[in-house]
Scaffold this active site. Structure first.
Site, mmCIF file in Angstrom:
data_model
loop_
_atom_site.group_PDB
_atom_site.id
_atom_site.type_symbol
_atom_site.label_atom_id
_atom_site.label_comp_id
_atom_site.label_asym_id
_atom_site.label_seq_id
_atom_site.Cartn_x
_atom_site.Cartn_y
_atom_site.Cartn_z
ATOM 1 N NE ARG A 35 12.503 -12.338 25.042
ATOM 2 C CZ ARG A 35 11.430 -11.918 24.406
ATOM 3 N NH1 ARG A 35 11.015 -10.660 24.523
ATOM 4 N NH2 ARG A 35 10.739 -12.710 23.624
ATOM 5 N N GLY A 36 14.677 -11.749 22.191
ATOM 6 C CA GLY A 36 13.756 -11.476 21.099
ATOM 7 C C GLY A 36 14.560 -11.078 19.871
ATOM 8 C CB ALA A 37 14.013 -11.953 16.304
ATOM 9 N NE ARG B 152 19.821 -16.897 22.846
ATOM 10 C CZ ARG B 152 18.550 -16.506 22.994
ATOM 11 N NH1 ARG B 152 18.273 -15.329 23.493
ATOM 12 N NH2 ARG B 152 17.567 -17.316 22.653
ATOM 13 C CD GLN C 139 10.580 -17.030 26.432
ATOM 14 O OE1 GLN C 139 9.802 -17.955 26.628
ATOM 15 N NE2 GLN C 139 11.827 -17.229 26.060
ATOM 16 C CG ASP D 250 14.074 -16.690 17.305
ATOM 17 O OD1 ASP D 250 12.926 -17.105 17.535
ATOM 18 O OD2 ASP D 250 14.681 -15.906 18.066
ATOM 19 C CG ASN E 20 9.171 -18.385 16.610
ATOM 20 O OD1 ASN E 20 9.882 -17.426 16.900
ATOM 21 N ND2 ASN E 20 7.934 -18.499 17.062
ATOM 22 C CE LYS E 21 11.868 -19.016 22.747
ATOM 23 N NZ LYS E 21 13.283 -19.258 23.092
#
Lengths: 347, 347
Positions: B51-53, B88, B190, B231, B241-242
């Site tokens: 995970r993560g951009a 995603r 996270q 993101d 973003n998150k």
């Protein structure tokens, strides 16, 4: 309020015992704790077996009455008062209750009877005030309103009815087709555990949201109104409430959404001129690093949810400056967070 | 970055296999997952094993390369591209990677070799860009700065180094005596799991805080700077973003604290004119209602942390309007969130 068809208060006294719903077992178990003396009641307050502004106040009043029943030695009674007041330093209602029971019982001809009577009247008044707050607050709720609430200021947080949720219960009775967004309220998750449990019990449509998602729903136009409780309100209207309240208030103002605090006037502490005078309780980091819940097999387990090498900070409350509040819903009416108006309503 | 003395990237390719750090086991276990085909890599992206951009982008590029290695049928390759892109939907880097590998490999004389080469170059570029972002971002960090970060935009979220944390690692190397406030970042935590794990590994002083406490520390003057990842960034600077990033940005502006997004220019999607064009992924409510962690005996358990009768909403991202951003830290420099400047830096 009704639990499985039976009416309960969160805390009450019978003889010299104090009975409390074990809130740290909710929503997974519904149990009543019987405290036989003031020390046990102190422990229940400190461990948050009983929690919430009004319920802490009632429990503290009963604990003070227990102390009078246990001894007639003035020094020991004063020591008990200090013990009770050291349990949760931010809760204004706690000090209000210990002072009232102590002052009136100390000078009464029959201190024991008077202490129990005053403690019961504090609990009754808390319940009645909550109902009045509900009536005033309900006037703010329009048909099909989306309402955000933070933490638990429901009946579990008071003796009965609650403050932030009291208007919601009335709106639901009047079939206003409301929807409640329930902030999870980390780290102790009082929203996900207690507010959600209350709303589910009462049949109020709702969804739990991560605390992080409140502004998202504000931005999407889903929130028409924010109502939270308060643990202490300063003379100028600055309000101490559960950590995260400040963030919600700042975001509500950004999106032009009314933000109300619902609290009885006993929560107002004129001795605190501003929020700077309110002491913020820092709680154990374990509340952030670990979490308790139910396993699939039904047992309660505590798990570590954070990286093992790291520490946490855990301030229990924050101060929302008065300028972010649209109003304060009290048992005497809805007031502006203005120093003069606040002084007027308290006196 | 170093893990127990050995250098790792979050994702890499050997032969036709893709290797990924199993991020959903962190911080409790450090394991490497070997994916033998593009479908397994898709599953790893969807389940957030990776995970993560930037890490999603690299994994998607490698998945696309795996598809080329698995078949030379153009229809099947196109189908694979669609499968990868459906994992995603908010992650801009994912589409950037699949398009680049697909376009260049499709027209190459040796599509398989070219696909692997391009996928590797995307991962290398991601790592290099992160280092550049670190150098630019470090210029914003003063001695003894308090820095707030949300979610994980560390090296685990990229191929290496990270974006929001890359400047922090450089500041730490330069002994700036910084302190990092790590938002827990519910519901998937996270921050508490990955960012805290990274910072602990790198010896950076930090504390996990409940998401609710960010404004509290801003109000107390403890936060000098906020840096988060992104993101997807729209042409006008609006940033996905998150979930929770929006709240932190609104609060930072309220307290006059600079708020920066750190992201490679590959995160910018000029096809999205504003944040309204960015699709927000709604994830399973179980992420809010349940939580996984380690028991005292060391096993991983999932527990229910919310009231059993209640449902939850779980939007994974929010949109922070450009007006809340002080700047965007990219591999090409720090830019204002302005449409013309953004268009200029991308082209």
């Amino acid at each position: 309020m009704l639990v499985s068809g039976r009416n309960y208060r969160t805390v009450w006294m019978e003889g010299s015992s104090v009975f409390m719903i074990e809130q740290n077992l909710l929503p997974f178990e519904f149990k009543i704790f019987k405290s036989k003396n003031y020390r046990e009641t102190c422990k229940a307050i400190r461990s948050m077996l009983v929690r919430g502004a009004g319920a802490i106040g009632s429990a503290a009043g009963f604990a003070m009455a227990q102390a009078f029943l246990e001894t007639s030695n003035p020094d020991l009674i004063l020591k008990a008062k200090e013990d009770i007041e050291s349990t949760r330093p931010t809760a204004q209602n706690l000090f209000y209750a210990t002072n009232l029971v102590y002052d009136l019982a100390s000078r009464a001809s029959q201190p024991q009877l008077e202490a129990v009577k005053i403690a019961n009247s504090i609990a009754d008044k808390d319940s009645e005030d909550s109902l009045e707050i509900g009536k005033y607050g309900n006037q703010l709720i329009s048909q099909k309103a989306g309402i955000l609430t933070h933490c638990n200021a429901g009946w579990l947080a008071f003796t009965d009815h609650g403050t932030a949720l009291s208007p919601i219960y009335l709106a639901q009775e009047q079939k206003k087709q409301i929807f409640v967004y329930v902030d999870e309220t980390r780290p102790r998750s009082q929203g996900a555990r207690l507010t959600a449990w209350e709303l589910h019990n009462a049949g109020v449509p709702h969804a739990i949201i991560p605390d992080n998602a409140a502004a998202y729903y504000m931005q999407k136009g889903k929130i028409d109104l924010v109502i939270t409780g308060a643990d202490r309100i300063a003379a100028n209207g600055d309000t101490a409430n559960k950590i995260g309240t400040l963030e919600k208030a700042i975001c509500a103002r950004e999106f032009g959404i009314p933000f109300y605090i619902a609290a009885p006037t006993s929560t107002i502490d004129l001795a605190c001129k501003t929020g700077d005078d309110i002491k913020i309780e820092e709680r154990n980091e374990r509340e952030v690093l670990f979490q308790k819940g139910h396993t699939a097999s039904g047992s309660i387990k505590e798990i570590r949810i954070a990286s093992p090498g790291s520490s946490a900070f855990n301030p229990a409350f924050d101060i929302t400056p008065a300028r972010f509040l649209t109003g304060i819903i009290t048992e005497k009416g809805i007031i502006k967070p203005d120093q003069k108006i606040i002084a007027g309503i308290v006196s």
